[in-house]
Design a protein around this motif. Structure first.
Motif, PDB file in Angstrom:
ATOM      1  N   VAL A   1       3.188   7.276  13.915  1.00 44.52           N
ATOM      2  CA  VAL A   1       2.361   6.532  12.960  1.00 44.52           C
ATOM      3  C   VAL A   1       2.979   5.159  12.710  1.00 44.52           C
ATOM      4  CG1 VAL A   1       1.435   6.508  10.612  1.00 44.52           C
ATOM      5  CG2 VAL A   1       1.631   8.667  11.845  1.00 44.52           C
ATOM      6  N   ASP A   2       2.156   4.112  12.826  1.00 38.96           N
ATOM      7  CA  ASP A   2       2.575   2.766  12.463  1.00 38.96           C
ATOM      8  C   ASP A   2       1.497   2.121  11.595  1.00 38.96           C
ATOM      9  OD1 ASP A   2       0.680   2.484  14.397  1.00 38.96           O
ATOM     10  OD2 ASP A   2       1.715   0.927  15.532  1.00 38.96           O
ATOM     11  N   LEU A   3       1.700   0.872  11.224  1.00 37.36           N
ATOM     12  CA  LEU A   3       0.783   0.186  10.314  1.00 37.36           C
ATOM     13  C   LEU A   3      -0.621   0.088  10.897  1.00 37.36           C
ATOM     14  CD1 LEU A   3       0.443  -1.339   7.664  1.00 37.36           C
ATOM     15  CD2 LEU A   3       1.206  -3.403   8.801  1.00 37.36           C
ATOM     16  N   LEU A   4      -0.724  -0.203  12.180  1.00 34.98           N
ATOM     17  CA  LEU A   4      -2.032  -0.339  12.830  1.00 34.98           C
ATOM     18  C   LEU A   4      -2.795   0.992  12.815  1.00 34.98           C
ATOM     19  CD1 LEU A   4      -3.822  -2.375  14.331  1.00 34.98           C
ATOM     20  CD2 LEU A   4      -2.849  -1.537  16.456  1.00 34.98           C
ATOM     21  N   ALA A   5      -2.084   2.091  13.054  1.00 37.84           N
ATOM     22  CA  ALA A   5      -2.724   3.416  13.044  1.00 37.84           C
ATOM     23  C   ALA A   5      -3.267   3.749  11.655  1.00 37.84           C
ATOM     24  CB  ALA A   5      -1.721   4.479  13.485  1.00 37.84           C
ATOM     25  N   LEU A   6      -2.517   3.384  10.613  1.00 34.89           N
ATOM     26  CA  LEU A   6      -2.966   3.640   9.238  1.00 34.89           C
ATOM     27  C   LEU A   6      -4.189   2.797   8.886  1.00 34.89           C
ATOM     28  CD1 LEU A   6       0.451   3.827   7.358  1.00 34.89           C
ATOM     29  CD2 LEU A   6      -1.045   5.724   7.915  1.00 34.89           C
ATOM     30  N   LYS A   7      -4.212   1.559   9.395  1.00 41.31           N
ATOM     31  CA  LYS A   7      -5.359   0.684   9.123  1.00 41.31           C
ATOM     32  C   LYS A   7      -6.617   1.182   9.831  1.00 41.31           C
ATOM     33  CE  LYS A   7      -3.005  -3.646   8.100  1.00 41.31           C
ATOM     34  NZ  LYS A   7      -2.747  -5.030   8.499  1.00 41.31           N
ATOM     35  N   THR A   8      -6.470   1.619  11.086  1.00 41.58           N
ATOM     36  CA  THR A   8      -7.641   2.107  11.830  1.00 41.58           C
ATOM     37  C   THR A   8      -8.155   3.424  11.244  1.00 41.58           C
ATOM     38  OG1 THR A   8      -6.160   3.117  13.451  1.00 41.58           O
ATOM     39  CG2 THR A   8      -7.093   0.973  14.021  1.00 41.58           C
ATOM     40  N   ALA A   9      -7.250   4.228  10.670  1.00 45.39           N
ATOM     41  CA  ALA A   9      -7.663   5.486  10.045  1.00 45.39           C
ATOM     42  C   ALA A   9      -8.268   5.252   8.661  1.00 45.39           C
ATOM     43  CB  ALA A   9      -6.466   6.426   9.929  1.00 45.39           C
ATOM     44  N   GLY A  10      -8.095   4.045   8.113  1.00 46.84           N
ATOM     45  CA  GLY A  10      -8.658   3.721   6.813  1.00 46.84           C
ATOM     46  C   GLY A  10      -7.814   4.191   5.643  1.00 46.84           C
ATOM     47  N   LEU A  11      -6.561   4.543   5.891  1.00 42.29           N
ATOM     48  CA  LEU A  11      -5.683   5.006   4.814  1.00 42.29           C
ATOM     49  C   LEU A  11      -5.123   3.850   3.989  1.00 42.29           C
ATOM     50  CD1 LEU A  11      -3.724   7.906   6.528  1.00 42.29           C
ATOM     51  CD2 LEU A  11      -5.504   8.078   4.803  1.00 42.29           C
TER      52      LEU A  11
ATOM     53  N   ALA B   1       0.844  -1.200   0.000  1.00 36.77           N
ATOM     54  CA  ALA B   1       0.000   0.000   0.000  1.00 36.77           C
ATOM     55  C   ALA B   1       0.875   1.244   0.000  1.00 36.77           C
ATOM     56  CB  ALA B   1      -0.909   0.003   1.215  1.00 36.77           C
ATOM     57  N   GLU B   2       0.303   2.354  -0.440  1.00 37.44           N
ATOM     58  CA  GLU B   2       1.006   3.639  -0.479  1.00 37.44           C
ATOM     59  C   GLU B   2       0.228   4.677   0.313  1.00 37.44           C
ATOM     60  OE1 GLU B   2       1.287   4.701  -4.579  1.00 37.44           O
ATOM     61  OE2 GLU B   2       3.027   3.440  -4.949  1.00 37.44           O
ATOM     62  N   VAL B   3       0.981   5.573   0.960  1.00 37.88           N
ATOM     63  CA  VAL B   3       0.375   6.675   1.701  1.00 37.88           C
ATOM     64  C   VAL B   3       1.091   7.950   1.285  1.00 37.88           C
ATOM     65  CG1 VAL B   3      -0.045   7.636   3.995  1.00 37.88           C
ATOM     66  CG2 VAL B   3      -0.152   5.190   3.665  1.00 37.88           C
ATOM     67  N   THR B   4       0.329   9.017   1.062  1.00 42.52           N
ATOM     68  CA  THR B   4       0.942  10.283   0.643  1.00 42.52           C
ATOM     69  C   THR B   4       1.301  11.137   1.861  1.00 42.52           C
ATOM     70  OG1 THR B   4      -1.197  11.384   0.500  1.00 42.52           O
ATOM     71  CG2 THR B   4      -0.398  10.298  -1.497  1.00 42.52           C
ATOM     72  N   LEU B   5       2.145  12.120   1.630  1.00 48.25           N
ATOM     73  CA  LEU B   5       2.509  13.059   2.704  1.00 48.25           C
ATOM     74  C   LEU B   5       1.286  13.859   3.158  1.00 48.25           C
ATOM     75  CD1 LEU B   5       5.916  14.453   1.392  1.00 48.25           C
ATOM     76  CD2 LEU B   5       5.578  12.853   3.262  1.00 48.25           C
ATOM     77  N   THR B   6       0.421  14.217   2.230  1.00 50.60           N
ATOM     78  CA  THR B   6      -0.801  14.957   2.563  1.00 50.60           C
ATOM     79  C   THR B   6      -1.683  14.156   3.510  1.00 50.60           C
ATOM     80  OG1 THR B   6      -0.702  15.897   0.345  1.00 50.60           O
ATOM     81  CG2 THR B   6      -2.742  16.222   1.557  1.00 50.60           C
ATOM     82  N   ALA B   7      -1.799  12.846   3.239  1.00 44.26           N
ATOM     83  CA  ALA B   7      -2.609  11.968   4.093  1.00 44.26           C
ATOM     84  C   ALA B   7      -2.016  11.885   5.494  1.00 44.26           C
ATOM     85  CB  ALA B   7      -2.708  10.583   3.471  1.00 44.26           C
ATOM     86  N   LEU B   8      -0.680  11.845   5.579  1.00 44.16           N
ATOM     87  CA  LEU B   8      -0.013  11.820   6.890  1.00 44.16           C
ATOM     88  C   LEU B   8      -0.254  13.125   7.642  1.00 44.16           C
ATOM     89  CD1 LEU B   8       3.505  10.183   6.373  1.00 44.16           C
ATOM     90  CD2 LEU B   8       1.547   9.247   7.573  1.00 44.16           C
ATOM     91  N   ASP B   9      -0.271  14.229   6.912  1.00 42.21           N
ATOM     92  CA  ASP B   9      -0.485  15.543   7.521  1.00 42.21           C
ATOM     93  C   ASP B   9      -1.882  15.648   8.119  1.00 42.21           C
ATOM     94  OD1 ASP B   9       0.759  17.949   8.144  1.00 42.21           O
ATOM     95  OD2 ASP B   9      -0.269  19.010   6.516  1.00 42.21           O
ATOM     96  N   LYS B  10      -2.867  15.094   7.426  1.00 40.43           N
ATOM     97  CA  LYS B  10      -4.255  15.142   7.901  1.00 40.43           C
ATOM     98  C   LYS B  10      -4.517  14.185   9.054  1.00 40.43           C
ATOM     99  CE  LYS B  10      -6.348  16.458   3.489  1.00 40.43           C
ATOM    100  NZ  LYS B  10      -7.099  15.959   2.329  1.00 40.43           N
ATOM    101  N   LEU B  11      -3.633  13.223   9.266  1.00 44.49           N
ATOM    102  CA  LEU B  11      -3.852  12.165  10.255  1.00 44.49           C
ATOM    103  C   LEU B  11      -3.837  12.671  11.693  1.00 44.49           C
ATOM    104  CD1 LEU B  11      -4.442   9.165  10.192  1.00 44.49           C
ATOM    105  CD2 LEU B  11      -2.018   8.710  10.325  1.00 44.49           C
TER     106      LEU B  11
END
Length: 143
Positions: free
Chosen positions: A90-100, A75-85
């Motif tokens: 940030v780890d894999l579990l946090a990205l999954k719970t956020a739906g990214l 999977a890929e995540v953008t810098l913009t998505a990280l900024d909005k988080l």
């Protein structure tokens, strides 16, 4: 209204074409199949792609390309998505719970798309060279 008076709307049903029922129907004798040949016979047809015994197109052309079965776990995540988080770490579990990223993702990589305005600490997540530079410039780190 009675059950025996109900009928379908006008134009909803139309009579099936009856072929081979005499000259007056317009579809007698050969029943719209023309004269002779495989397509005129009952049960006479061929499978999809059959070219009369000639080597079919899908077998004449070379095989090409490859699709990895492992890509569905990337999977890929953008810098913009990280900024909005709005998270400091940030780890894999946090990205999954956020739906990214999808629930089946195993490998996640940050790509340099957009901008990052705050410090973010990434754990267990990869990044492209340009994304890594952008994260470190914002005061973040990769672990």
């Amino acid at each position: 209204m009675e059950l025996n008076s109900i009928k379908p709307a006008d134009g909803a049903k139309h009579a099936k074409r009856r072929v081979g029922r005499g000259i007056g129907s317009g579809l007698g004798k050969t029943a719209g199949r023309g004269h002779k040949g495989q397509k005129s016979r009952s049960g006479g047809y061929h499978k999809v792609g059959f070219e009369g015994g000639q080597m079919p197109l899908q077998r004449r052309l070379p095989k090409r390309g490859f699709k990895s079965h492992l890509l569905k776990f990337n999977a890929e995540v953008t810098l913009t998505a990280l900024d909005k988080l709005e998270l400091a770490e940030v780890d894999l579990l946090a990205l999954k719970t956020a739906g990214l990223v999808g629930q089946r993702a195993k490998v996640v990589k940050v790509i340099n798309s957009g901008s990052l305005s705050k410090a973010v600490k990434l754990t267990g997540i990869g990044a492209t060279a340009a994304a890594k530079a952008a994260i470190e410039a914002a005061g973040g780190s990769l672990a």
